[in-house]
Design a protein around this motif. Structure first.
Motif, PDB file in Angstrom:
ATOM      1  N   ALA A   1       0.137  -0.291   6.198  1.00  0.00           N
ATOM      2  CA  ALA A   1      -0.946  -0.293   7.179  1.00  0.00           C
ATOM      3  C   ALA A   1      -1.718  -1.616   7.171  1.00  0.00           C
ATOM      4  N   THR A   2      -2.059  -2.119   5.992  1.00  0.00           N
ATOM      5  CA  THR A   2      -2.821  -3.369   5.941  1.00  0.00           C
ATOM      6  C   THR A   2      -1.962  -4.559   6.359  1.00  0.00           C
ATOM      7  N   THR A   3      -0.674  -4.507   6.067  1.00  0.00           N
ATOM      8  CA  THR A   3       0.222  -5.573   6.523  1.00  0.00           C
ATOM      9  C   THR A   3       0.318  -5.558   8.042  1.00  0.00           C
ATOM     10  N   TRP A   4       0.492  -4.381   8.615  1.00  0.00           N
ATOM     11  CA  TRP A   4       0.544  -4.269  10.080  1.00  0.00           C
ATOM     12  C   TRP A   4      -0.746  -4.784  10.701  1.00  0.00           C
ATOM     13  N   LEU A   5      -1.885  -4.395  10.140  1.00  0.00           N
ATOM     14  CA  LEU A   5      -3.175  -4.853  10.669  1.00  0.00           C
ATOM     15  C   LEU A   5      -3.287  -6.373  10.574  1.00  0.00           C
ATOM     16  N   GLY A   6      -2.911  -6.931   9.441  1.00  0.00           N
ATOM     17  CA  GLY A   6      -2.977  -8.385   9.277  1.00  0.00           C
ATOM     18  C   GLY A   6      -2.068  -9.110  10.247  1.00  0.00           C
TER      19      GLY A   6
END
Length: 121
Positions: free
Chosen positions: A45-50
């Motif tokens: 999730a945080t990779t996708w957001l970044g």
């Protein structure tokens, strides 16, 4: 010979006067697998957001895979890692806690790093 905490054969270690292992050891392992699943989900999730914010994947191999195949490559790589660890755990059940810890620690650190990077953008 009792061995160390990670290599003991009797699974009933003494730790500060308490018995650890057996049922308690299974509870710890289950908790670690829950951390693995939560941290891998948060990592994705945080990779996708970044990436959606214009940041670049720091791992060159994953950056290449994501650019070539798409974001599904990251999800597939994570699933492969967890699946491989579960297969290893099935083959070596005595080492289940160490296997789960081996995934939980680095992925938890990765999530924390991702969160700091996202907060600084």
């Amino acid at each position: 010979m009792r061995g160390s905490l990670l290599t003991s054969t009797d699974r009933s270690w003494a730790f500060e006067g308490r018995s650890v292992g057996g049922a308690d050891g299974r509870a710890v392992e289950r908790a670690l697998w829950a951390v693995v699943l939560a941290s891998v989900a948060l990592d994705v999730a945080t990779t996708w957001l970044g990436l959606s914010m214009g940041l670049v994947e720091a791992n060159p191999a994953m950056r290449w895979a994501i650019e070539g195949v798409g974001f599904g490559a990251l999800v597939a790589a994570k699933a492969l890692a967890v699946g491989g660890a579960m297969c290893l755990r099935a083959a070596r059940p005595r080492h289940g806690t160490a296997i789960a810890l081996g995934l939980a620690l680095p992925w938890t650190v990765t999530v924390l790093v991702n969160a700091v990077v996202l907060a600084s953008v």
